[in-house]
Enzyme design. Structure first.
Site: not given
Ligand code: NAD
Length: 296
Positions: A108, A131, A169
């Site tokens: 991230s 985070y 979200k």
């Molecule tokens: N959306 C953004 O702008 C953004 C920016 C930077 C980084 N990220 C990273 O991208 C990835 C996806 O983010 P997103 O926006 O899709 O978020 P999201 O919250 O929609 O998806 C994360 C998923 O991980 C699952 N999860 C969490 N902990 C878990 C575990 N221990 N075991 C199994 N499943 C688990 C949750 O149920 C969820 O479905 C994450 O790693 C996040 O940190 C996202």
């Protein structure tokens, strides 16, 4: 190829899983459904395992796209954040080592904190919350794992991703999504004073592109995944007004968060050179496509 997508019920994971099915891969999703939403997977044609990242699914898989993470950046329970994100990742890497699978995983831009923009991968990390810190430790774990196993392990530092599938979200969805919902409900869009905070907003299709390209290279690198352009919250409202044919003025409110990033902007030189990453959408094009998809 047999592909495992962790966090596949989430915003990015579900879009990625469906894109991989579209490329004729045999895709399995692993998600504990703590934050994602089943509605993201109604059109997904593949297996879905409801499980935590601590429980090894039946393999082997050729590649793991690890997206699972606590993504609520305001969680202050350090034990919960580190146990879920870092220790969960360690389990996933142990499976990958056993299967000799390559790994592409979600880091991230939170790693950069308020470092000077444009943010370059070689800059010293400066996370402002646990985070961002968990992602910083994950990068260290990934580096060591790659050195020990020699298997490809590519980390992608996503900036502010937006697109269909992020609605679950809530207040952690992109500002584009949140402001559009307020405007559609007939309210003035509320942003932190004075709306000049800037973000590198990246369209979901560009993030999928980066993942697919990362699956083709070797090494243990991390790459920025943004649009390379920084837009203010005021500009987001401007773009939404254009696309939605409205004329809302922002309502400014005080910012309660002390760990708020003021300006994020990805330096894409490394991603372009080594990953052949080429983001296709600027803010207005992305917002137009998003609105046209009826998901905004
Ligand atoms: N959306 C953004 O702008 C953004 C920016 C930077 C980084 N990220 C990273 O991208 C990835 C996806 O983010 P997103 O926006 O899709 O978020 P999201 O919250 O929609 O998806 C994360 C998923 O991980 C699952 N999860 C969490 N902990 C878990 C575990 N221990 N075991 C199994 N499943 C688990 C949750 O149920 C969820 O479905 C994450 O790693 C996040 O940190 C996202």
């Amino acid at each position: 190829m047999r592909v495992l997508v962790t966090g596949g019920a989430g915003f990015i994971g579900s879009n990625l899983a469906m894109a991989l099915v579209g490329e004729s891969h045999d895709v399995t999703i692993l998600d504990n459904f703590s934050a994602g939403n089943f509605s993201n997977l109604v059109k997904f044609k593949g297996d879905v395992i409801c499980s935590d990242c601590t429980v090894q699914p039946p393999g082997p898989f050729d590649i793991i796209f690890h997206q699972a993470s606590i993504t609520d950046t305001t969680v202050t329970d350090q034990n919960r954040m580190m146990a879920n994100n870092v220790e969960g990742f360690r389990h996933v890497l142990a499976w990958a080592a056993a299967w000799k699978a390559r790994v592409v995983w979600a880091s991230s831009a939170a790693i950069y904190g308020n470092s000077a923009p444009p943010m370059v991968e070689s800059a010293a990390p400066h996370p402002l919350n646990v985070y961002g810190y968990s992602k910083m430790v994950m990068e260290c774990v990934a580096r060591l794992w790659h050195r020990q196993t020699g298997l490809p392990c590519i980390g992608l530092r996503y900036f502010n991703v937006y697109g269909p599938g992020e609605g679950h979200k809530g207040r952690f969805a992109s500002m584009i999504y949140q402001l559009a919902q307020q405007m559609k409900a007939g309210h003035r869009p509320r942003i932190f004073r004075d709306g000049s905070q800037k973000r590198d907003f990246v369209w979901i299709d560009d993030v999928i592109q980066a993942n697919l390209k990362a699956a083709e290279i070797s090494g243990g690198e991390v790459f920025n995944v943004g649009s390379g352009i920084s837009e203010s919250f005021n500009s987001v409202i401007g773009a939404l007004n254009v696309v939605m044919h409205t004329n809302y003025e922002p309502e400014y409110i005080d910012n309660p968060y002390h760990f708020f990033q003021k300006h994020t902007e990805a330096d894409l030189a490394k991603s372009i050179a080594l990953l052949s990453y080429a983001p296709r959408s600027g803010l207005l094009e992305g917002v137009r496509e998003y609105y046209g998809s009826c998901a905004l």
